[in-house]
Design a protein around this motif. Structure first.
Motif, PDB file in Angstrom:
ATOM      1  N   VAL A 135       0.836  -1.213   0.000  1.00 36.80           N
ATOM      2  CA  VAL A 135       0.000   0.000   0.000  1.00 36.80           C
ATOM      3  C   VAL A 135       0.865   1.255   0.000  1.00 36.80           C
ATOM      4  O   VAL A 135       0.459   2.290  -0.547  1.00 36.80           O
ATOM      5  CB  VAL A 135      -0.998   0.022   1.186  1.00 36.80           C
ATOM      6  CG1 VAL A 135      -2.036  -1.066   1.026  1.00 36.80           C
ATOM      7  CG2 VAL A 135      -0.303  -0.076   2.529  1.00 36.80           C
ATOM      8  N   ARG A 136       2.066   1.173   0.591  1.00 38.76           N
ATOM      9  CA  ARG A 136       2.978   2.331   0.549  1.00 38.76           C
ATOM     10  C   ARG A 136       3.343   2.649  -0.899  1.00 38.76           C
ATOM     11  O   ARG A 136       3.306   3.812  -1.325  1.00 38.76           O
ATOM     12  CB  ARG A 136       4.234   2.048   1.374  1.00 38.76           C
ATOM     13  CG  ARG A 136       5.201   3.250   1.413  1.00 38.76           C
ATOM     14  CD  ARG A 136       6.468   2.941   2.202  1.00 38.76           C
ATOM     15  NE  ARG A 136       6.175   2.807   3.620  1.00 38.76           N
ATOM     16  CZ  ARG A 136       6.221   1.669   4.295  1.00 38.76           C
ATOM     17  NH1 ARG A 136       6.535   0.536   3.664  1.00 38.76           N
ATOM     18  NH2 ARG A 136       5.962   1.632   5.581  1.00 38.76           N
TER      19      ARG A 136
ATOM     20  N   CYS B 171       0.280   4.019  -2.962  1.00 34.37           N
ATOM     21  CA  CYS B 171      -0.047   5.432  -2.718  1.00 34.37           C
ATOM     22  C   CYS B 171       0.716   6.361  -3.662  1.00 34.37           C
ATOM     23  O   CYS B 171       0.222   7.424  -4.023  1.00 34.37           O
ATOM     24  CB  CYS B 171       0.285   5.809  -1.271  1.00 34.37           C
ATOM     25  SG  CYS B 171      -1.059   5.500  -0.117  1.00 34.37           S
TER      26      CYS B 171
ATOM     27  N   LEU C 138      -5.796   5.685   0.506  1.00 36.11           N
ATOM     28  CA  LEU C 138      -5.179   5.580  -0.818  1.00 36.11           C
ATOM     29  C   LEU C 138      -5.622   6.735  -1.715  1.00 36.11           C
ATOM     30  O   LEU C 138      -4.816   7.297  -2.466  1.00 36.11           O
ATOM     31  CB  LEU C 138      -5.539   4.244  -1.464  1.00 36.11           C
ATOM     32  CG  LEU C 138      -4.861   2.993  -0.890  1.00 36.11           C
ATOM     33  CD1 LEU C 138      -5.495   1.727  -1.464  1.00 36.11           C
ATOM     34  CD2 LEU C 138      -3.357   2.996  -1.172  1.00 36.11           C
ATOM     35  N   GLU C 139      -6.892   7.087  -1.630  1.00 36.06           N
ATOM     36  CA  GLU C 139      -7.416   8.191  -2.452  1.00 36.06           C
ATOM     37  C   GLU C 139      -6.742   9.511  -2.090  1.00 36.06           C
ATOM     38  O   GLU C 139      -6.492  10.359  -2.950  1.00 36.06           O
ATOM     39  CB  GLU C 139      -8.930   8.312  -2.283  1.00 36.06           C
ATOM     40  CG  GLU C 139      -9.555   9.328  -3.225  1.00 36.06           C
ATOM     41  CD  GLU C 139     -11.075   9.237  -3.246  1.00 36.06           C
ATOM     42  OE1 GLU C 139     -11.670   9.671  -4.248  1.00 36.06           O
ATOM     43  OE2 GLU C 139     -11.658   8.734  -2.262  1.00 36.06           O
ATOM     44  N   LYS C 140      -6.393   9.675  -0.825  1.00 36.70           N
ATOM     45  CA  LYS C 140      -5.694  10.890  -0.373  1.00 36.70           C
ATOM     46  C   LYS C 140      -4.187  10.798  -0.604  1.00 36.70           C
ATOM     47  O   LYS C 140      -3.454  11.742  -0.316  1.00 36.70           O
ATOM     48  CB  LYS C 140      -5.964  11.123   1.112  1.00 36.70           C
ATOM     49  CG  LYS C 140      -7.422  11.428   1.440  1.00 36.70           C
ATOM     50  CD  LYS C 140      -7.636  11.478   2.942  1.00 36.70           C
ATOM     51  CE  LYS C 140      -9.111  11.697   3.279  1.00 36.70           C
ATOM     52  NZ  LYS C 140      -9.359  11.628   4.743  1.00 36.70           N
ATOM     53  N   ARG C 141      -3.736   9.626  -1.101  1.00 38.88           N
ATOM     54  CA  ARG C 141      -2.308   9.373  -1.304  1.00 38.88           C
ATOM     55  C   ARG C 141      -1.542   9.556   0.010  1.00 38.88           C
ATOM     56  O   ARG C 141      -0.393  10.017   0.044  1.00 38.88           O
ATOM     57  CB  ARG C 141      -1.715  10.285  -2.371  1.00 38.88           C
ATOM     58  CG  ARG C 141      -1.941   9.832  -3.814  1.00 38.88           C
ATOM     59  CD  ARG C 141      -3.387   9.883  -4.229  1.00 38.88           C
ATOM     60  NE  ARG C 141      -3.586   9.598  -5.661  1.00 38.88           N
ATOM     61  CZ  ARG C 141      -4.777   9.572  -6.237  1.00 38.88           C
ATOM     62  NH1 ARG C 141      -5.887   9.812  -5.548  1.00 38.88           N
ATOM     63  NH2 ARG C 141      -4.879   9.300  -7.540  1.00 38.88           N
ATOM     64  N   ASP C 142      -2.176   9.170   1.095  1.00 42.32           N
ATOM     65  CA  ASP C 142      -1.600   9.280   2.442  1.00 42.32           C
ATOM     66  C   ASP C 142      -0.962   7.938   2.803  1.00 42.32           C
ATOM     67  O   ASP C 142      -1.599   7.059   3.399  1.00 42.32           O
ATOM     68  CB  ASP C 142      -2.709   9.657   3.435  1.00 42.32           C
ATOM     69  CG  ASP C 142      -2.197   9.887   4.844  1.00 42.32           C
ATOM     70  OD1 ASP C 142      -1.028   9.537   5.131  1.00 42.32           O
ATOM     71  OD2 ASP C 142      -2.964  10.414   5.679  1.00 42.32           O
ATOM     72  N   ALA C 143       0.309   7.784   2.445  1.00 43.23           N
ATOM     73  CA  ALA C 143       0.983   6.506   2.616  1.00 43.23           C
ATOM     74  C   ALA C 143       1.087   6.093   4.079  1.00 43.23           C
ATOM     75  O   ALA C 143       0.892   4.921   4.418  1.00 43.23           O
ATOM     76  CB  ALA C 143       2.375   6.569   1.988  1.00 43.23           C
TER      77      ALA C 143
ATOM     78  N   ALA D 224      -2.292   4.829   5.229  1.00 40.93           N
ATOM     79  CA  ALA D 224      -2.641   3.584   4.530  1.00 40.93           C
ATOM     80  C   ALA D 224      -1.881   2.403   5.125  1.00 40.93           C
ATOM     81  O   ALA D 224      -2.457   1.330   5.351  1.00 40.93           O
ATOM     82  CB  ALA D 224      -2.343   3.716   3.039  1.00 40.93           C
TER      83      ALA D 224
END
Length: 237
Positions: A106-107, A110, A198-203, A206
């Motif tokens: 997931v990292r 993102c 994930l939509e916020k690209r907040d690794a 996530a």
């Protein structure tokens, strides 16, 4: 010579059919385990499986050997094949590996996920939610597992997707043996929060949510029985 040629042709035909037939059996048994229709310890009789799929026992044996390599089936000389019964230690190790792999996954996702891919995940979540609402046990179990494989496929990594599919099959088998009254609704809700991150690209979020999700699934398994002492277990209440 004519007879030999005929046998060679027949053998070639069976060899050509074998890979597809073998894979069909492998996929059917795997799906039955993932969807909790086959319990750990279930006897897998070669002849019965051959009759179900209308194939030779040789092809069934090939499928069972493959499932054995994937740790879903146990083969014993005297007793034949049966669905595996994972140990508590194996269960812990499977979830430990999942946490390591899926956190990194997931990292990376993102950093490269697209809006179109987010829409794919949202569509999958809707399917999960519908299956949970209609108490479709086999459907929701498959969809909840497929969510993790879908994340790997969005990275474009089929090797990772297949590795996760194998681990999730083993996780489902472990859940059959050790799960408590864990709520599918709760798992589905955790998937929703992971997609939000994930939509916020907040690794960072996530990764934290994925680790928390896998820990929760493991925590809801009864891997620590209250009593292992026979006298305590059999003492009258």
């Amino acid at each position: 010579m004519k007879r030999l040629n005929h046998l060679q042709v027949v053998g070639a035909k069976e060899a050509a059919v074998s890979p597809g037939s073998t894979q069909r059996i492998v996929e059917s048994i795997t799906a039955a385990i993932v969807e909790r229709r086959l319990m750990p310890g279930t006897k897998l009789t070669e002849q019965k499986i051959a009759d179900i799929f209308d194939v030779s026992r040789t092809i069934v044996r090939q499928a069972l050997n493959q499932l054995s390599r994937e740790h879903l089936v146990v083969l014993e000389a005297a007793r034949g094949a049966s669905v595996a019964m994972p140990s508590i230690e194996e269960a812990r190790q499977v979830f430990e590996v999942r946490a390591m792999i899926e956190s990194a996954m997931v990292r990376q996702l993102c950093a490269q996920i697209t809006d179109v891919q987010i829409a794919q995940l949202r569509a999958h979540l809707r399917n999960e939610q519908e299956a949970v609402k209609r108490t479709d046990v086999s459907g929701r179990t498959r969809l909840l597992a497929d969510f993790h494989v879908l994340l790997a496929r969005l990275l474009g990594n089929e090797v990772l997707a297949q590795l996760l599919a194998d681990l999730l099959s083993r996780s489902s088998l472990i859940s059959l043996m050790y799960q408590s009254a864990h709520s599918a609704v709760h798992s589905q809700d955790e998937h929703l929060h992971i997609v939000d991150a994930l939509e916020k690209r907040d690794a960072r979020t996530a990764v934290r949510l994925m680790e928390h999700h896998i820990t929760n699934v493991e925590r809801n398994l009864r891997l620590n029985p209250n009593s292992t002492d026979l006298a305590d277990a059999l003492r009258p209440l």
